[in-house]
Scaffold this active site. Sequence first.
Site, PDB file in Angstrom:
ATOM      1  N   SER A  34       3.664  -2.178  10.173  1.00  0.00           N
ATOM      2  CA  SER A  34       5.082  -2.220  10.451  1.00  0.00           C
ATOM      3  C   SER A  34       5.660  -3.558  10.000  1.00  0.00           C
ATOM      4  O   SER A  34       6.487  -4.122  10.415  1.00  0.00           O
ATOM      5  CB  SER A  34       5.394  -1.782  11.785  1.00  0.00           C
ATOM      6  OG  SER A  34       5.158  -0.504  12.080  1.00  0.00           O
ATOM      7  N   GLU A  41      -5.032  -4.973  10.310  1.00  0.00           N
ATOM      8  CA  GLU A  41      -4.128  -3.830  10.536  1.00  0.00           C
ATOM      9  C   GLU A  41      -4.448  -3.161  11.928  1.00  0.00           C
ATOM     10  O   GLU A  41      -5.442  -2.372  11.938  1.00  0.00           O
ATOM     11  CB  GLU A  41      -4.299  -3.028   9.475  1.00  0.00           C
ATOM     12  CG  GLU A  41      -3.830  -3.680   7.992  1.00  0.00           C
ATOM     13  CD  GLU A  41      -3.502  -2.376   7.097  1.00  0.00           C
ATOM     14  OE1 GLU A  41      -2.233  -2.748   6.404  1.00  0.00           O
ATOM     15  OE2 GLU A  41      -3.860  -1.600   7.102  1.00  0.00           O
ATOM     16  N   ASN A  98       0.890  -1.191   0.093  1.00  0.00           N
ATOM     17  CA  ASN A  98       0.049   0.035   0.059  1.00  0.00           C
ATOM     18  C   ASN A  98       0.839   1.091  -0.054  1.00  0.00           C
ATOM     19  O   ASN A  98       1.705   1.677   0.992  1.00  0.00           O
ATOM     20  CB  ASN A  98      -0.897  -0.047   1.347  1.00  0.00           C
ATOM     21  CG  ASN A  98      -1.816   1.096   1.277  1.00  0.00           C
ATOM     22  OD1 ASN A  98      -1.738   2.110   0.495  1.00  0.00           O
ATOM     23  ND2 ASN A  98      -2.347   1.393   2.351  1.00  0.00           N
ATOM     24  N   TRP A  99       1.128   1.878  -0.973  1.00  0.00           N
ATOM     25  CA  TRP A  99       1.862   3.015  -1.327  1.00  0.00           C
ATOM     26  C   TRP A  99       1.407   4.204  -0.682  1.00  0.00           C
ATOM     27  O   TRP A  99       2.061   5.267  -0.544  1.00  0.00           O
ATOM     28  CB  TRP A  99       2.179   3.148  -2.779  1.00  0.00           C
ATOM     29  CG  TRP A  99       3.073   2.090  -3.392  1.00  0.00           C
ATOM     30  CD1 TRP A  99       3.774   1.050  -2.733  1.00  0.00           C
ATOM     31  CD2 TRP A  99       3.580   2.184  -4.930  1.00  0.00           C
ATOM     32  NE1 TRP A  99       4.035   0.029  -3.797  1.00  0.00           N
ATOM     33  CE2 TRP A  99       4.292   0.993  -4.979  1.00  0.00           C
ATOM     34  CE3 TRP A  99       3.510   2.987  -5.756  1.00  0.00           C
ATOM     35  CZ2 TRP A  99       4.831   0.685  -6.145  1.00  0.00           C
ATOM     36  CZ3 TRP A  99       3.864   2.822  -7.120  1.00  0.00           C
ATOM     37  CH2 TRP A  99       4.831   1.445  -7.236  1.00  0.00           C
ATOM     38  N   LYS A 100       0.266   4.114  -0.386  1.00  0.00           N
ATOM     39  CA  LYS A 100      -0.386   5.202   0.455  1.00  0.00           C
ATOM     40  C   LYS A 100      -0.194   6.647  -0.711  1.00  0.00           C
ATOM     41  O   LYS A 100      -0.035   6.603  -1.794  1.00  0.00           O
ATOM     42  CB  LYS A 100      -0.170   5.555   2.012  1.00  0.00           C
ATOM     43  CG  LYS A 100      -0.302   4.403   2.469  1.00  0.00           C
ATOM     44  CD  LYS A 100       0.114   4.398   3.922  1.00  0.00           C
ATOM     45  CE  LYS A 100      -0.130   2.979   4.800  1.00  0.00           C
ATOM     46  NZ  LYS A 100      -0.069   3.142   6.265  1.00  0.00           N
ATOM     47  N   GLY A 135       2.831  -1.002   4.389  1.00  0.00           N
ATOM     48  CA  GLY A 135       3.191   0.248   3.948  1.00  0.00           C
ATOM     49  C   GLY A 135       4.594   0.896   3.373  1.00  0.00           C
ATOM     50  O   GLY A 135       5.038   0.467   2.457  1.00  0.00           O
ATOM     51  N   GLY A 136       5.167   1.385   4.364  1.00  0.00           N
ATOM     52  CA  GLY A 136       6.398   1.998   4.427  1.00  0.00           C
ATOM     53  C   GLY A 136       7.337   1.027   3.672  1.00  0.00           C
ATOM     54  O   GLY A 136       8.173   1.447   2.737  1.00  0.00           O
ATOM     55  N   HIS A 181      -9.485   1.201   4.690  1.00  0.00           N
ATOM     56  CA  HIS A 181      -8.320   1.120   5.431  1.00  0.00           C
ATOM     57  C   HIS A 181      -8.254   1.990   6.490  1.00  0.00           C
ATOM     58  O   HIS A 181      -9.250   3.085   6.502  1.00  0.00           O
ATOM     59  CB  HIS A 181      -7.115   1.880   4.301  1.00  0.00           C
ATOM     60  CG  HIS A 181      -5.726   1.870   5.063  1.00  0.00           C
ATOM     61  ND1 HIS A 181      -5.361   2.649   6.159  1.00  0.00           N
ATOM     62  CD2 HIS A 181      -4.839   0.733   5.018  1.00  0.00           C
ATOM     63  CE1 HIS A 181      -4.142   2.740   6.435  1.00  0.00           C
ATOM     64  NE2 HIS A 181      -3.663   1.348   5.664  1.00  0.00           N
ATOM     65  N   GLY A 217       2.573   2.465  10.935  1.00  0.00           N
ATOM     66  CA  GLY A 217       3.392   3.333  10.436  1.00  0.00           C
ATOM     67  C   GLY A 217       4.378   3.661  11.828  1.00  0.00           C
ATOM     68  O   GLY A 217       5.048   4.816  11.818  1.00  0.00           O
ATOM     69  N   GLU A 227      -6.914   4.557   7.633  1.00  0.00           N
ATOM     70  CA  GLU A 227      -6.586   5.933   7.372  1.00  0.00           C
ATOM     71  C   GLU A 227      -7.877   6.472   6.880  1.00  0.00           C
ATOM     72  O   GLU A 227      -8.128   7.757   7.011  1.00  0.00           O
ATOM     73  CB  GLU A 227      -5.376   6.199   6.534  1.00  0.00           C
ATOM     74  CG  GLU A 227      -4.114   5.902   7.429  1.00  0.00           C
ATOM     75  CD  GLU A 227      -2.865   5.300   6.850  1.00  0.00           C
ATOM     76  OE1 GLU A 227      -2.944   5.274   5.487  1.00  0.00           O
ATOM     77  OE2 GLU A 227      -2.156   4.869   7.338  1.00  0.00           O
TER      78      GLU A 227
HETATM   79  P1  13P Z   1       3.035   0.426   7.729  1.00  0.00           P
HETATM   80  O1  13P Z   1       3.796  -0.854   7.083  1.00  0.00           O
HETATM   81  O2  13P Z   1       3.803   1.684   7.178  1.00  0.00           O
HETATM   82  O3  13P Z   1       2.984   0.206   9.078  1.00  0.00           O
HETATM   83  O4  13P Z   1       1.606   0.550   7.202  1.00  0.00           O
HETATM   84  C1  13P Z   1       0.747  -0.562   7.151  1.00  0.00           C
HETATM   85  C2  13P Z   1      -0.531  -0.139   6.302  1.00  0.00           C
HETATM   86  O5  13P Z   1      -1.244   0.546   6.867  1.00  0.00           O
HETATM   87  C3  13P Z   1      -0.950  -1.021   5.126  1.00  0.00           C
HETATM   88  O6  13P Z   1      -1.768  -0.745   4.727  1.00  0.00           O
END
Ligand code: 13P
Length: 248
Positions: free
Chosen positions: A212, A166, A9-11, A233-234, A94, A172, A96
């Site tokens: 994470s 999640e 997930n590149w956000k 994510g990251g 998600h 994050g 977010e």
């Molecule tokens: P991180 O891997 O950056 O913690 O993000 C997880 C995430 O929200 C994937 O959708």
Amino acid sequence: MRQTVAAGNWKMNKTPSEAKALIAELAPLVKDAKNKVIVCPTAVCLPAVVEAAKGTNILVGAQNMYFEDKGAYTGEISADMLLDLGVTHVILGHSERRQYFAETDETVNKKVLKALEKGLCPIICVGESLEQREQGITADLVRMQVKIALQNVSADQAKTVIIAYEPIWAIGTGKTATTQQAEEVCKTIRDCICELYSCDVAESVIIQYGGSVNAANSAELFAQANIDGGLVGGASLKAADFSVIANS
Ligand code: 13P
């Protein structure tokens, strides 16, 4: 046997040119990956990423979509638009989006139904906040999120969805859930689907862990009985790290 799926997930990161470059770097590193590989860039990057991923084993997902077919919904994107581009997956609900963009379990359910009707595979996100975990309601909350997301979804459709557990406190923050915590909630989700449909359906559903996930912890997480990969994510923004995860 369920396939393990590594989804990035590149956000809100990467411009279309940067996204194209990341696929060019990633593709050779994951060409023999054990896991199914999906990348989910922002909507404006989708055309470039679909194009760059052609002829590779990388599938492309969106980070959101709207539940109506078309019409006066400024700023929204429909399932048909995604399908027309060659997108196969879509992240829905998600945390977010729930936190900053007022998504609810009900809108997530509408989007899940639309995605399935159109033939897009939804990656449905669920998970508790730190406060909810400390209140001891993680299992109840996650079960509720799953049950509402899957309202009016048939057993055949349910078999095809991906659910991503999640925990919000792990996103994050660098604070990954312990393997035991992640496995416990993923098992709770599988048991919930077994109650809702059948254990046969529950055994088919891919349940990912997200929060994470990195190149150092993915192998242990993905080795758990009820964890079928990760939503990352990251670490998905770095080709080297994501390729290790995709091979875990
Ligand atoms: P991180 O891997 O950056 O913690 O993000 C997880 C995430 O929200 C994937 O959708």
